[in-house]
Design an enzyme around this catalytic site. Structure first.
Site, PDB file in Angstrom:
ATOM      1  N   ASP A  54      61.827  52.751  18.022  1.00 16.81           N
ATOM      2  CA  ASP A  54      60.422  52.369  17.875  1.00 16.81           C
ATOM      3  C   ASP A  54      60.073  51.231  18.844  1.00 16.81           C
ATOM      4  OD1 ASP A  54      57.862  52.542  16.917  1.00 16.81           O
ATOM      5  OD2 ASP A  54      58.225  51.338  15.113  1.00 16.81           O
ATOM      6  N   GLY A 106      52.956  39.678   9.917  1.00 14.38           N
ATOM      7  CA  GLY A 106      52.629  41.024  10.375  1.00 14.38           C
ATOM      8  C   GLY A 106      53.244  42.058   9.468  1.00 14.38           C
ATOM      9  N   ARG A 107      52.866  43.293   9.682  1.00 14.30           N
ATOM     10  CA  ARG A 107      53.422  44.377   8.879  1.00 14.30           C
ATOM     11  C   ARG A 107      53.531  45.635   9.722  1.00 14.30           C
ATOM     12  NH1 ARG A 107      50.898  45.498   3.824  1.00 14.30           N
ATOM     13  NH2 ARG A 107      50.734  43.245   3.537  1.00 14.30           N
ATOM     14  N   GLY A 108      54.485  46.461   9.353  1.00 14.81           N
ATOM     15  CA  GLY A 108      54.711  47.705  10.067  1.00 14.81           C
ATOM     16  C   GLY A 108      55.244  48.761   9.121  1.00 14.81           C
ATOM     17  N   SER A 128      58.235  49.671   8.590  1.00 14.46           N
ATOM     18  CA  SER A 128      59.477  49.343   7.887  1.00 14.46           C
ATOM     19  C   SER A 128      59.340  48.182   6.914  1.00 14.46           C
ATOM     20  CB  SER A 128      60.573  49.003   8.916  1.00 14.46           C
ATOM     21  OG  SER A 128      60.151  47.929   9.747  1.00 14.46           O
ATOM     22  N   VAL A 174      56.408  41.189   7.268  1.00 17.42           N
ATOM     23  CA  VAL A 174      57.107  40.004   7.754  1.00 17.42           C
ATOM     24  C   VAL A 174      56.347  38.754   7.327  1.00 17.42           C
ATOM     25  CG1 VAL A 174      58.075  38.845   9.768  1.00 17.42           C
ATOM     26  CG2 VAL A 174      57.887  41.328   9.747  1.00 17.42           C
TER      27      VAL A 174
END
Length: 810
Positions: free
Chosen positions: A637, A522-524, A526, A529
């Site tokens: 968050d 996943g990605r966000g 920050s 991952v």
């Protein structure tokens, strides 16, 4: 060649183990005894895990004990006569025909007895659990060692109101630390000094709800299961970092007052997989009276200025004054400032919003006052009747001031200071090192004694050759690993948990673990991952941080805080990488992914009980971050994407600590930009008000509404022109109006709850969650509850009948 050598080694070790097992007794019959002279006079558990017999802890003293057979050195888990050791010649343990087990010294004097008298005694036997039992006719247990633990609790062994663990020192002498239920039926660590006991864990300065414990239960019991999970009737719960079956474990109250859970590695050594205190210096009374615990970077004891060690070889014995203080008011006194220092406990008085001069004068005119602690900003003043429990750490706010005669000379080098992230003190670094006593790494209590049993000359020769090859092989491996891991910053002496479970990884290591960062989870905002597998076969999540601009020292300091945070509802951080421009976090891999995929997806429906447990777990995790961490951590968050679900659908909050770590007790205006995700942002982010923990409370409220409704907050808009914030406000106003309806007209709850549940939910829990969600998302942050209040409310309906359906609330 290597395979043949390895097979030969395993065969020889297995043969030795078999011969030893054959020579051991399976049980002890009434009228029989075990003598101290014969090494074969031992009881062995059927699977060979445990051995019971006489353990020699010195050349002429021995104790009847139980130990792990396969540990690298004898690790004692229970002792009968540790208060009265017997001689290494002529002593024996006997089982009489009435079931009484007696340890006798060489002269026949009784050193210990189990005080059993029965006409039905059958045998004494050591079980695979490590429990020594005396059976009666019909397999009735007349006595068992599990009912009288010493300093260790084994899996499936209960601790009850009638039992306790008492720490022992190197020579099995009882220490002043104990672990047992207190008068509120809460499992507690005590420092037993003379005629009074002081609680030092859980923190005595916080209330029951902050401790997340239940007091005054009708039952008092705690047990560690074989997978590494401990659960107490008071709600004490913790899990080993390597949880799972097939691992030998023990929960031990060590001589230094820290409660540690140990796991045995394949080579027979012990590793810490959980501990009550990740910072050893905060164990009360560790350095004795007038002593101060500092990090060098390992924990060490030194004396307060004006004092000298009672025993320079053992800093735990405390310090004695070099001066005499009188109370005739003619002796002139002064105060010496010790920055970032506190003396835990022994507060004579506590005042707030007073000046430093007022605090100083209060202590000066009180003869029994030995010093005080003062915190600038809040004006907190704590006068001290004794200088005990001293600790110095950069994260401690305020300073301690000790009272000394004016003519006592205080050198700058005698002012204690800690360097938890710096190089180790050396003989040429500071004169302080000459007055510092380090704690040796004896926490695993590896004992001496015979290590090898020589069966015959030929077998011994082959065995020694194998040992030489083994040692040489490990020497090369460790040499290579030492080169690779050069630069690891230590945190605590002897903490295998820190060096093995929170460590610094090289960029190349993580490249190999993630196959060059190919398996994206996943990605966000920050970072991204990736899934990885470490050399020890552990699955991990590897997050490449994309917006971290700290320098090396600041990054490591913030990580040191995150690395010490441990809670079952927070994702465990295993380590980090800080090579050049790379800033990477390594954390545990959570099997079922993020909450958003399960809650909003179509593959799996979250049942009501799972939703409630997720809400409660997330609330507990946030309450821990807000109220129990050494440094106050705001998540900033909170959203379903940052809530992961493990194989049992228990929630674990991730990405905590990535926001700026704030100082406890107030706001921090240094956050100059908005952190978080639209829809979950508290109004104060936009209005530029100071940021507090209430921003997480707001986000939690939104997540709570999503758990109830089963839909994303972004889907709540009535039309394309309605903003997310407006939609939340509209739904909250609707819920507030509906809550005013009489109980019999509460059918609206059924319409609000996720229709996919088909009305199968707990009405009392649903109504409580709705009320909490509404209170959490109020625009005025001062009216929002704290996370500890939220936990308290959810716990109050946790045991509600799960069969209660939809809106039946009467």
């Amino acid at each position: 060649m290597d395979t043949h050598r390895h097979s030969t080694s395993l065969f020889i070790l297995a043969l030795i183990h078999l011969l030893l097992h054959v020579s051991a007794h399976d049980f002890l019959l009434p009228g029989s005894s075990l003598s101290v002279e014969h090494s074969s006079d031992v009881l062995a558990s059927p699977d060979g895990t445990f051995t019971c017999g006489f353990y020699n802890f010195s050349s002429n003293a021995t104790v009847f004990s139980i130990w792990f057979s396969e540990s690298a050195a004898k690790t004692v888990v229970w002792s009968a006569n540790h208060l009265h050791p017997v001689y290494t010649w002529g002593s024996r343990v006997e089982l009489d025909i009435h079931g009484g087990m007696v340890v006798k010294d060489y002269n026949g004097q009784i050193a210990w007895t189990n005080n059993v008298s029965s006409s039905d005694a059958d045998r004494a036997q050591l079980l695979d659990t490590g429990n020594l039992i005396i059976k009666g006719k019909g397999d009735i247990i007349l006595w068992q060692s599990f009912d009288s633990p010493t300093d260790t609790l084994l899996p499936n062994q209960n601790i009850t109101a009638a039992t306790k663990l008492v720490a022992t020192q190197t020579l099995l002498v009882p220490s002043h630390y104990s672990f047992h239920f207190d008068d509120q039926h809460i499992l507690t660590l005590f420092d037993d000094e003379k005629d009074i006991s002081f609680i030092y864990w859980p923190n005595p300065n916080i209330n029951i709800w902050e401790k997340q414990r239940n007091s005054f239960n009708s039952t008092t019991i705690g047990v560690l299961d074989s997978s590494g999970h401990f659960l107490g009737s008071d709600n004490l719960s913790f899990t080993a970092s390597d949880s799972g079956s097939g691992i030998m474990r023990r929960l031990t109250l060590d001589f230094d007052g820290n409660l540690r859970l140990y796991s045995m590695a394949k080579n027979g050594t012990w590793m810490v997989s959980w501990m009550a205190y990740s910072q050893l210096c905060y164990v009360r009374g560790l350095c004795g009276t007038n002593g101060i615990c500092v990090y060098t970077p390992v924990p060490a004891c030194t004396c307060a200025p004006g004092y000298e060690a009672v025993d320079r070889t053992d800093g735990r014995k405390g310090c004695k004054p070099k001066h005499i203080v009188s109370c005739d008011r003619r002796q002139k006194m002064k105060f010496v400032k010790l920055p970032n220092t506190d003396f835990l406990g022994h507060d004579q008085d506590a005042r707030h919003f007073v000046s430093l001069q007022t605090c100083r004068n209060t202590c000066m005119i009180t003869c029994s006052c030995m010093g005080f602690r003062y915190i600038q900003g809040t004006g907190e003043c704590y006068t001290k009747s004794d200088i005990v429990g001293g600790v110095t750490h950069p994260a401690l706010p305020g300073s301690a001031y000790i009272k000394l005669p004016e003519d006592v000379e205080v050198l700058e080098s005698s002012i204690p200071y800690s360097q938890p992230f710096g190089p180790k003190y050396g003989s040429d670094c500071s004169s302080l090192s000459t007055n510092v006593t380090e704690f040796l790494d004896t926490a695993d209590r590896s004992h001496g004694g015979p290590k090898y049993w020589y069966v015959c000359g030929f077998l011994s020769a082959i065995f020694l050759v194998e040992v030489i090859f083994f040692v040489l092989g490990w020497w090369f491996i460790l040499r290579r690993e030492g080169t690779r891991l050069r630069g690891v910053w230590p945190a605590e002496v002897g903490y295998d948990m820190i060096t093995n479970h929170f460590r610094r990884y090289t960029y190349k290591e993580l490249q190999r673990a993630t196959r060059k960062f190919t398996d994206e989870l996943g990605r966000g905002a920050s970072g991204v991952v990736y899934k990885g597998v470490l050399k020890d076969k552990r699955e991990v999540a590897v997050k490449r941080l994309s917006d971290i601009h700290h320098g090396e020292a600041e990054f490591q300091h913030e990580l040191s805080v995150i690395g010490r945070i441990y809670h079952m509802n927070l994702v465990r951080i295993w380590g980090f990488c800080s090579n050049g421009p790379h800033r990477i976090l390594v954390s545990e891999f959570v099997e079922n992914g993020s909450l958003d995929k399960t809650l909003f997806g179509t593959e799996r429906l979250l049942e009501w009980k799972q939703r409630f447990n997720i809400a409660l777990g997330v609330a507990k995790g946030l309450a821990y971050l807000h109220h129990e961490c050494l440094e106050w951590v705001i998540h900033c968050d909170v959203k379903p994407e940052n809530i992961l679900l493990d194989k049992n659908m228990e929630p674990k909050i991730t990405d905590f600590g990535l926001a700026k770590l704030l100082n406890r007790g107030g706001s921090n205006k240094s956050i100059s930009r908005i952190c978080g995700t639209r829809g979950y942002l508290a109004p104060e982010w936009v209005s530029r008000l100071p940021i507090t923990a209430k921003v997480d409370v707001y986000s939690f409220g939104v997540v709570l509404l999503e758990l109830l409704k089963g839909a994303r907050v972004s889907e709540w808009a009535a039309n394309a022109d309605e903003a997310v914030e407006a939609a939340i406000g509209r739904i909250v106003r609707m819920l507030q109006e509906n809550e005013k309806m009489p109980d019999k007209e509460q059918a609206w709850i059924d319409g609000f709850i996720d229709t996919r549940l088909n009305g199968h939910f707990n009405g009392l829990q649903a109504r409580t969650m709705i009320k909490l969600a509404v209170s959490c998302v109020l625009e005025d942050r001062n009216t929002r509850p704290t996370m500890e209040n939220v936990v308290q409310k959810l716990l109050s309906v946790d045991e509600a009948d799960s069969t209660t359906q939809n809106y039946s609330l009467s």
